[in-house]
Design a protein around this motif. Structure first.
Motif, PDB file in Angstrom:
ATOM      1  N   ASN A  53       0.831  -1.209   0.000  1.00 43.73           N
ATOM      2  CA  ASN A  53       0.000   0.000   0.000  1.00 43.73           C
ATOM      3  C   ASN A  53       0.865   1.259   0.000  1.00 43.73           C
ATOM      4  OD1 ASN A  53      -2.512  -1.291  -0.037  1.00 43.73           O
ATOM      5  ND2 ASN A  53      -2.514  -1.553   2.181  1.00 43.73           N
ATOM      6  N   GLU A  54       1.928   1.218   0.763  1.00 39.10           N
ATOM      7  CA  GLU A  54       2.835   2.371   0.848  1.00 39.10           C
ATOM      8  C   GLU A  54       3.427   2.713  -0.520  1.00 39.10           C
ATOM      9  OE1 GLU A  54       7.111   3.555   2.966  1.00 39.10           O
ATOM     10  OE2 GLU A  54       6.033   1.741   3.581  1.00 39.10           O
ATOM     11  N   HIS A  55       3.662   1.681  -1.331  1.00 41.75           N
ATOM     12  CA  HIS A  55       4.275   1.893  -2.645  1.00 41.75           C
ATOM     13  C   HIS A  55       3.255   1.805  -3.784  1.00 41.75           C
ATOM     14  CE1 HIS A  55       8.455   2.109  -1.264  1.00 41.75           C
ATOM     15  NE2 HIS A  55       8.065   1.275  -0.317  1.00 41.75           N
ATOM     16  N   LYS A  56       1.961   1.923  -3.407  1.00 43.42           N
ATOM     17  CA  LYS A  56       0.868   2.020  -4.380  1.00 43.42           C
ATOM     18  C   LYS A  56       0.784   0.835  -5.341  1.00 43.42           C
ATOM     19  CE  LYS A  56       0.670   7.070  -4.199  1.00 43.42           C
ATOM     20  NZ  LYS A  56       1.411   7.121  -2.930  1.00 43.42           N
ATOM     21  N   VAL A  57       1.002  -0.348  -4.798  1.00 43.65           N
ATOM     22  CA  VAL A  57       0.832  -1.579  -5.569  1.00 43.65           C
ATOM     23  C   VAL A  57      -0.494  -2.208  -5.155  1.00 43.65           C
ATOM     24  CG1 VAL A  57       1.729  -3.878  -6.089  1.00 43.65           C
ATOM     25  CG2 VAL A  57       3.322  -1.974  -5.709  1.00 43.65           C
ATOM     26  N   GLN A  58      -1.450  -2.280  -6.077  1.00 51.50           N
ATOM     27  CA  GLN A  58      -2.718  -2.948  -5.787  1.00 51.50           C
ATOM     28  C   GLN A  58      -2.490  -4.462  -5.751  1.00 51.50           C
ATOM     29  OE1 GLN A  58      -6.121  -1.530  -8.203  1.00 51.50           O
ATOM     30  NE2 GLN A  58      -4.686  -0.029  -9.081  1.00 51.50           N
ATOM     31  N   PHE A  59      -3.340  -5.163  -5.003  1.00 51.27           N
ATOM     32  CA  PHE A  59      -3.150  -6.615  -4.929  1.00 51.27           C
ATOM     33  C   PHE A  59      -4.434  -7.329  -4.535  1.00 51.27           C
ATOM     34  CE2 PHE A  59      -2.378  -4.978  -0.713  1.00 51.27           C
ATOM     35  CZ  PHE A  59      -2.900  -5.937   0.150  1.00 51.27           C
ATOM     36  N   ILE A  60      -4.516  -8.578  -4.959  1.00 51.07           N
ATOM     37  CA  ILE A  60      -5.559  -9.490  -4.486  1.00 51.07           C
ATOM     38  C   ILE A  60      -4.869 -10.741  -3.966  1.00 51.07           C
ATOM     39  CG2 ILE A  60      -7.299  -8.624  -6.096  1.00 51.07           C
ATOM     40  CD1 ILE A  60      -6.836 -11.150  -7.788  1.00 51.07           C
ATOM     41  N   ILE A  61      -5.506 -11.422  -3.036  1.00 48.59           N
ATOM     42  CA  ILE A  61      -4.937 -12.618  -2.419  1.00 48.59           C
ATOM     43  C   ILE A  61      -5.743 -13.842  -2.831  1.00 48.59           C
ATOM     44  CG2 ILE A  61      -4.526 -13.816  -0.231  1.00 48.59           C
ATOM     45  CD1 ILE A  61      -3.971 -11.098   1.047  1.00 48.59           C
ATOM     46  N   ARG A  62      -5.055 -14.877  -3.260  1.00 48.89           N
ATOM     47  CA  ARG A  62      -5.682 -16.168  -3.528  1.00 48.89           C
ATOM     48  C   ARG A  62      -4.841 -17.261  -2.871  1.00 48.89           C
ATOM     49  NH1 ARG A  62      -8.941 -13.081  -4.687  1.00 48.89           N
ATOM     50  NH2 ARG A  62     -10.299 -12.952  -6.541  1.00 48.89           N
ATOM     51  N   TYR A  63      -5.513 -18.293  -2.390  1.00 51.88           N
ATOM     52  CA  TYR A  63      -4.812 -19.343  -1.661  1.00 51.88           C
ATOM     53  C   TYR A  63      -4.458 -20.520  -2.564  1.00 51.88           C
ATOM     54  CZ  TYR A  63      -6.016 -16.714   2.490  1.00 51.88           C
ATOM     55  OH  TYR A  63      -6.126 -15.718   3.423  1.00 51.88           O
ATOM     56  N   PHE A  64      -3.278 -21.039  -2.360  1.00 51.49           N
ATOM     57  CA  PHE A  64      -2.737 -22.157  -3.120  1.00 51.49           C
ATOM     58  C   PHE A  64      -3.494 -23.439  -2.794  1.00 51.49           C
ATOM     59  CE2 PHE A  64       0.768 -25.491  -2.917  1.00 51.49           C
ATOM     60  CZ  PHE A  64       0.741 -25.772  -4.273  1.00 51.49           C
ATOM     61  N   GLY A  65      -3.737 -24.262  -3.833  1.00 51.18           N
ATOM     62  CA  GLY A  65      -4.556 -25.459  -3.668  1.00 51.18           C
ATOM     63  C   GLY A  65      -3.869 -26.672  -3.091  1.00 51.18           C
ATOM     64  N   GLY A  66      -2.533 -26.662  -2.957  1.00 54.48           N
ATOM     65  CA  GLY A  66      -1.857 -27.765  -2.278  1.00 54.48           C
ATOM     66  C   GLY A  66      -0.872 -28.556  -3.110  1.00 54.48           C
ATOM     67  N   GLU A  67      -1.081 -28.641  -4.432  1.00 55.74           N
ATOM     68  CA  GLU A  67      -0.143 -29.340  -5.311  1.00 55.74           C
ATOM     69  C   GLU A  67       0.176 -28.477  -6.522  1.00 55.74           C
ATOM     70  OE1 GLU A  67       1.586 -31.959  -4.903  1.00 55.74           O
ATOM     71  OE2 GLU A  67       0.608 -32.914  -3.192  1.00 55.74           O
ATOM     72  N   CYS A  68       1.433 -28.488  -6.927  1.00 57.63           N
ATOM     73  CA  CYS A  68       1.817 -27.788  -8.158  1.00 57.63           C
ATOM     74  C   CYS A  68       1.505 -28.715  -9.323  1.00 57.63           C
ATOM     75  CB  CYS A  68       3.308 -27.431  -8.133  1.00 57.63           C
ATOM     76  SG  CYS A  68       3.835 -26.518  -9.601  1.00 57.63           S
ATOM     77  N   SER A  69       0.270 -28.690  -9.739  1.00 58.69           N
ATOM     78  CA  SER A  69      -0.216 -29.565 -10.804  1.00 58.69           C
ATOM     79  C   SER A  69      -0.664 -28.708 -11.989  1.00 58.69           C
ATOM     80  CB  SER A  69      -1.393 -30.399 -10.314  1.00 58.69           C
ATOM     81  OG  SER A  69      -2.492 -29.567  -9.976  1.00 58.69           O
ATOM     82  N   HIS A  70      -0.831 -29.342 -13.136  1.00 58.35           N
ATOM     83  CA  HIS A  70      -1.333 -28.608 -14.300  1.00 58.35           C
ATOM     84  C   HIS A  70      -2.712 -28.024 -14.024  1.00 58.35           C
ATOM     85  CE1 HIS A  70       1.946 -29.557 -16.975  1.00 58.35           C
ATOM     86  NE2 HIS A  70       1.832 -30.856 -16.722  1.00 58.35           N
ATOM     87  N   GLN A  71      -3.512 -28.742 -13.261  1.00 53.33           N
ATOM     88  CA  GLN A  71      -4.861 -28.266 -12.940  1.00 53.33           C
ATOM     89  C   GLN A  71      -4.806 -27.007 -12.074  1.00 53.33           C
ATOM     90  OE1 GLN A  71      -3.692 -31.315 -12.838  1.00 53.33           O
ATOM     91  NE2 GLN A  71      -5.209 -32.849 -13.416  1.00 53.33           N
ATOM     92  N   GLU A  72      -3.900 -26.987 -11.096  1.00 48.16           N
ATOM     93  CA  GLU A  72      -3.769 -25.827 -10.224  1.00 48.16           C
ATOM     94  C   GLU A  72      -3.222 -24.629 -10.994  1.00 48.16           C
ATOM     95  OE1 GLU A  72      -3.677 -23.606  -6.503  1.00 48.16           O
ATOM     96  OE2 GLU A  72      -4.897 -25.157  -7.445  1.00 48.16           O
ATOM     97  N   ILE A  73      -2.266 -24.867 -11.861  1.00 50.35           N
ATOM     98  CA  ILE A  73      -1.702 -23.783 -12.671  1.00 50.35           C
ATOM     99  C   ILE A  73      -2.786 -23.156 -13.552  1.00 50.35           C
ATOM    100  CG2 ILE A  73      -0.091 -23.270 -14.549  1.00 50.35           C
ATOM    101  CD1 ILE A  73       1.703 -25.532 -13.308  1.00 50.35           C
ATOM    102  N   ALA A  74      -3.623 -23.986 -14.160  1.00 49.85           N
ATOM    103  CA  ALA A  74      -4.707 -23.480 -15.008  1.00 49.85           C
ATOM    104  C   ALA A  74      -5.719 -22.677 -14.194  1.00 49.85           C
ATOM    105  CB  ALA A  74      -5.399 -24.642 -15.713  1.00 49.85           C
ATOM    106  N   ARG A  75      -6.013 -23.150 -12.984  1.00 51.20           N
ATOM    107  CA  ARG A  75      -6.987 -22.448 -12.115  1.00 51.20           C
ATOM    108  C   ARG A  75      -6.490 -21.045 -11.782  1.00 51.20           C
ATOM    109  NH1 ARG A  75      -7.852 -21.081  -6.886  1.00 51.20           N
ATOM    110  NH2 ARG A  75      -5.842 -21.927  -6.202  1.00 51.20           N
ATOM    111  N   VAL A  76      -5.231 -20.933 -11.397  1.00 54.93           N
ATOM    112  CA  VAL A  76      -4.684 -19.633 -11.000  1.00 54.93           C
ATOM    113  C   VAL A  76      -4.500 -18.726 -12.217  1.00 54.93           C
ATOM    114  CG1 VAL A  76      -2.794 -18.470  -9.822  1.00 54.93           C
ATOM    115  CG2 VAL A  76      -3.566 -20.700  -9.003  1.00 54.93           C
ATOM    116  N   ALA A  77      -4.153 -19.315 -13.347  1.00 57.82           N
ATOM    117  CA  ALA A  77      -4.004 -18.514 -14.572  1.00 57.82           C
ATOM    118  C   ALA A  77      -5.306 -17.814 -14.931  1.00 57.82           C
ATOM    119  CB  ALA A  77      -3.534 -19.404 -15.716  1.00 57.82           C
ATOM    120  N   GLU A  78      -6.420 -18.472 -14.667  1.00 62.12           N
ATOM    121  CA  GLU A  78      -7.725 -17.868 -14.949  1.00 62.12           C
ATOM    122  C   GLU A  78      -7.966 -16.659 -14.051  1.00 62.12           C
ATOM    123  OE1 GLU A  78     -11.033 -17.298 -17.140  1.00 62.12           O
ATOM    124  OE2 GLU A  78      -9.462 -18.811 -17.494  1.00 62.12           O
TER     125      GLU A  78
END
Length: 367
Positions: A53-78
Motif C-alpha cells: 500500500n505504501e508503494h501504491k501496488v494494488q493486490f488481491i490474495i488467492r490461496y494455493f490449492g496444495g499441489e503444483c499440478s497442471h490443474q492448479e496452474i490453469a486455475r490460477v491462470a484464470e
C-alpha cells in the motif's frame, strides 16, 4: 556445448526484509496476485499489505490449492486473466512458489518470490516441479528465466518449524554431489549448457556452509532465533543451492526422490528429507569413499535428516516396493542419467538397499 549460468534478477535477504517488499515489487508491476498457503500468507500478510500500500501496488490474495499440478496452474491462470494482474507474488514453500513461477510464465508477467520457509531451493530457480493432484512426481517444467525478485526475511524463516529448515538442508546437501557428477559426465544443466566454474564453486560452497554451520543453525532455529549461522544456512538452502543445482545440473539424488514418490507412504516426508536419503543412495551408487559417506551420514544425524527408508515412511521394505522405486528413478529423461556412467534399475535397487543398511548401521551406533 556452451557454458551457461543463470540466476534471479534480484536477491534480498535479512531479518526484517519484508518491510521493503513493496519498494522492490513496485519496480516490476502495479497490480499483484498474491498466491500462497494460508499459513505462509498469514505469516507476512500485515507487513506485506502495509508495504504494498505504501508503494501504491494494488493486490488481491488467492490461496494455493496444495499441489503444483497442471490443474492448479490453469486455475490460477484464470484468476490472472479475470483481474488484469501484471505481477505474481508467490509466498510460502516450494510447491506454492513453483506454482507462482509457472503461472507467471504462462501469463508472461514478472514473478516475485517470498519464501516463508527455507525448506527447498525452489525460490531462486527457473524450474517448476509438476506433480499429479495426488502428489506423485510428473515432470519438470523448465522456465525461460529465473524469478525477477527473491526476498527472504530470515526473522520469518526463524519462526517456521525447524523441521522445514532442516529439510532445506537436505535439499541443499545434494547440490555439490549432483553438480560434481554432472561436471564429470559433461552433462547439460537446466538451461541447456555446461556448468561454469562459478556455478561449481557455489555448489561446493553450499556444502561447506552446511557442514560448518548447519548444526548450530538448527539449534538456533529450535529457539526461533535468526543468528549469523542461520543467515549462512538460509543463503545455502535458498541461493547457493538454487544457483548450484540449475547451473550445474541434477543427478541421482533428485531422481531417487522422484522415484520414492511412487510409494504413498513417503508422501508425508518433505522434499528435502527424501533428497537427503537420495544423496546417500547416490554416494553408494558412485562408490564414494568411506570418509565422504561417513561425513554425510554424520551431518544428517546431527541435524535430524533421514538416513533410512523407515525414517521417510517405508516401514516395511519389500523387494517389490524398492523395485518400483528403482524403475521410476531410471525412467527415460530422469536426471540419474546425468551420472558419469550408465545406470540401470538393478544398480539403483542395490544402491537403495545398501544405503538403507548403511543408515541403519550408523543410526544404531548413535543409540
Amino acid at each position: 556445448m556452451n557454458k551457461i549460468m543463470i540466476s534471479p534478477n534480484r536477491y534480498v535477504q535479512g531479518a526484517g526484509a519484508i518491510a521493503d517488499v513493496g519498494k522492490h515489487i513496485s519496480l516490476l508491476g502495479t497490480k499483484a496476485l498474491v498466491l500462497g498457503g494460508k499459513r505462509g500468507i498469514g505469516a507476512i500478510e500485515n507487513a506485506l499489505s502495509t508495504s504494498l500500500n505504501e508503494h501504491k501496488v494494488q493486490f488481491i490474495i488467492r490461496y494455493f490449492g496444495g499441489e503444483c499440478s497442471h490443474q492448479e496452474i490453469a486455475r490460477v491462470a484464470e484468476v490472472i486473466k479475470q483481474n488484469d494482474i501484471n505481477i505474481v507474488v508467490g509466498i510460502g514453500g516450494g510447491k506454492a512458489l513453483d506454482t507462482a513461477k509457472a503461472v507467471a510464465h504462462s501469463a508472461k508477467i514478472p514473478v516475485a518470490i517470498i519464501p516463508t520457509i527455507a525448506a527447498t531451493d525452489a525460490p531462486c530457480s527457473a524450474l517448476s516441479v509438476i506433480y499429479t493432484p495426488e502428489g506423485v512426481f510428473e515432470s519438470y517444467l523448465v522456465l525461460p528465466k529465473n524469478p525477477d525478485l527473491v526476498l527472504v526475511d530470515t526473522a520469518i524463516i526463524a519462526k517456521a518449524p525447524a523441521r522445514l529448515f532442516v529439510s532445506g538442508m537436505g535439499d541443499a546437501l545434494a547440490t555439490w554431489f549432483e553438480a560434481d557428477a554432472c561436471a564429470k559426465a559433461f552433462a547439460g544443466n537446466l538451461p541447456g549448457g555446461l556448468s561454469t566454474s562459478a556455478a561449481l564453486t557455489l555448489a561446493k560452497l553450499c556444502y561447506d556452509i552446511l557442514l560448518e554451520y548447519g548444526y548450530r543453525a538448527k539449534l538456533a532455529l529450535d529457539q526461533c532465533v535468526a543468528t549469523e549461522a542461520v543467515e549462512k544456512v538460509v543463503e545455502a538452502n535458498t541461493l547457493l543451492s538454487g544457483l548450484g543445482f540449475e547451473s550445474s545440473g541434477l543427478a541421482a539424488a533428485h531422481a531417487v526422490h522422484n522415484g520414492l514418490t511412487v510409494l504413498e507412504e513417503t508422501h508425508h516426508a518433505y522434499h528435502g528429507e527424501k533428497v537427503a536419503f537420495g544423496t546417500l543412495v547416490q554416494l553408494v551408487l558412485e562408490n564414494r569413499t568411506t570418509k565422504t559417506i561417513e561425513e554425510v551420514i554424520r551431518f544428517c544425524l546431527s541435524v535430524g535428516l533421514p538416513v533410512t527408508l523407515k525414517q521417510i515412511g517405508v516401514a516395511q521394505v519389500t523387494p517389490d516396493k524398492i523395485r518400483k522405486v528403482a524403475e521410476a528413478t531410471c525412467a527415460p529423461g530422469e536426471t540419474i542419467h546425468n551420472e558419469p556412467f550408465a545406470v540401470s534399475p538393478d544398480a539403483v535397487y542395490a544402491a537403495i538397499l545398501a544405503a538403507d543398511a548403511l543408515g541403519n548401521a550408523y543410526l544404531q551406533k548413535t543409540l
